[in-house]
Enzyme design. Structure first.
Site, short mmCIF file in Angstrom:
data_model
loop_
_atom_site.label_atom_id
_atom_site.label_comp_id
_atom_site.label_asym_id
_atom_site.label_seq_id
_atom_site.Cartn_x
_atom_site.Cartn_y
_atom_site.Cartn_z
N ARG A 29 -5.74 -12.15 11.40
CA ARG A 29 -4.53 -11.76 12.12
C ARG A 29 -4.19 -12.79 13.20
NH1 ARG A 29 -3.58 -6.77 10.21
NH2 ARG A 29 -5.44 -5.55 9.69
N ASP A 30 -2.88 -13.04 13.33
CA ASP A 30 -2.40 -13.97 14.36
C ASP A 30 -2.66 -13.37 15.74
OD1 ASP A 30 -0.14 -16.49 14.26
OD2 ASP A 30 -0.40 -15.42 16.17
N ASN A 87 4.90 -23.88 8.95
CA ASN A 87 5.56 -24.79 9.86
C ASN A 87 4.94 -26.19 9.72
OD1 ASN A 87 7.12 -22.68 10.99
ND2 ASN A 87 5.44 -22.11 12.35
N VAL A 96 -0.85 -25.72 15.48
CA VAL A 96 -2.26 -25.88 15.09
C VAL A 96 -2.27 -26.76 13.84
CG1 VAL A 96 -4.38 -24.76 14.38
CG2 VAL A 96 -2.89 -23.63 16.06
N HIS A 100 -1.59 -23.65 7.62
CA HIS A 100 -1.74 -22.19 7.54
C HIS A 100 -0.43 -21.60 7.07
CE1 HIS A 100 -0.79 -23.59 11.59
NE2 HIS A 100 0.02 -22.55 11.68
N HIS A 102 1.89 -18.43 7.23
CA HIS A 102 2.14 -17.20 7.98
C HIS A 102 2.63 -16.14 7.00
CE1 HIS A 102 2.40 -18.92 12.19
NE2 HIS A 102 2.59 -20.02 11.50
P1 5GP Z 1 1.99 -22.67 14.07
O1 5GP Z 1 2.86 -22.61 15.29
O2 5GP Z 1 1.07 -23.87 14.09
O3 5GP Z 1 2.75 -22.54 12.77
O4 5GP Z 1 1.11 -21.37 14.11
C1 5GP Z 1 -0.10 -21.28 14.81
C2 5GP Z 1 -0.37 -19.81 14.97
O5 5GP Z 1 -1.72 -19.66 15.34
C3 5GP Z 1 0.47 -19.15 16.08
O6 5GP Z 1 1.24 -18.11 15.53
C4 5GP Z 1 -0.57 -18.69 17.08
O7 5GP Z 1 -0.23 -17.44 17.64
C5 5GP Z 1 -1.83 -18.61 16.26
N1 5GP Z 1 -3.06 -18.88 17.00
C6 5GP Z 1 -3.28 -19.89 17.87
N2 5GP Z 1 -4.54 -19.84 18.33
C7 5GP Z 1 -5.12 -18.76 17.73
C8 5GP Z 1 -6.43 -18.19 17.81
O8 5GP Z 1 -7.30 -18.66 18.53
N3 5GP Z 1 -6.66 -17.09 17.05
C9 5GP Z 1 -5.69 -16.55 16.23
N4 5GP Z 1 -6.04 -15.47 15.52
N5 5GP Z 1 -4.46 -17.07 16.13
C10 5GP Z 1 -4.17 -18.15 16.88
#
Ligand code: 5GP
Length: 114
Positions: A29-30, A87, A96, A100, A102
Site C-alpha cells: 500500500r502507498d 510516472n 522514487v 512502480h 500505481h
Molecule cells: P511516484 O511519485 O514515484 O510515481 O510514486 C512514489 C509513491 O511512493 C508515492 O505515491 C509515495 O506516496 C510512495 N512512497 C514513498 N515513500 C514510500 C514509503 O516509504 N512507503 C510506501 N508504502 N510508499 C511510499
C-alpha cells in the site's frame, strides 16, 4: 542505479503493508494513498525509470500489469474499475526511481489527471 526506499522495503529493512508477493513482483500500500485503494506494484529487479527498461524486461513489465489486474479481481473491484499508471521522470511526477505501477481504485477517478 542508486539505492531507493523501495529496495529497502524489498529487503524488509523498513515496514510496508505488503498485499502481494511472488518470485518477480512485490505489492504494498502507498504511504500517502490518493484513493481508497492505492497499491504499488514493483519488480524485484530494480529498474530506475520506464526509459531504462529493455526488451528483455518486457515480460517483467507485463507481470506488473497482470499482478495488478489479479489483485483487482481478488479484491472484488475489477468490474467497478480501477486505474493503473506509471510516472516517468520529472514531468511525469516520478519521485522514487525504482519503477512502480500505481493501482488506484475505490472511487470514480477523473480524467485528465493533473
Ligand atoms: P511516484 O511519485 O514515484 O510515481 O510514486 C512514489 C509513491 O511512493 C508515492 O505515491 C509515495 O506516496 C510512495 N512512497 C514513498 N515513500 C514510500 C514509503 O516509504 N512507503 C510506501 N508504502 N510508499 C511510499
Amino acid at each position: 542505479m542508486p539505492e531507493t526506499i523501495f529496495s529497502r522495503i524489498l529487503r524488509r529493512e523498513i515496514p510496508a503493508d505488503i498485499v502481494f508477493e511472488d518470485e518477480h513482483v512485490l505489492a504494498f500500500r502507498d504511504l500517502h494513498p490518493q484513493a481508497p485503494v492505492h497499491v504499488l506494484f514493483i519488480p524485484k529487479q530494480p529498474i530506475a525509470t520506464l526509459n531504462d527498461a529493455t526488451p528483455a524486461q518486457a515480460e517483467l513489465l507485463g507481470r506488473l500489469l497482470l499482478a495488478a489486474a489479479a489483485y483487482a479481481k481478488a479484491q472484488g473491484f475489477a468490474e467497478d474499475g480501477y486505474r493503473v499508471l506509471m510516472n516517468c521522470n520529472r514531468d511525469g511526477g516520478q519521485t522514487v526511481f525504482h519503477i512502480h505501477l500505481h493501482l488506484l481504485a475505490g472511487r470514480p477517478l477523473t480524467w485528465p489527471p493533473g
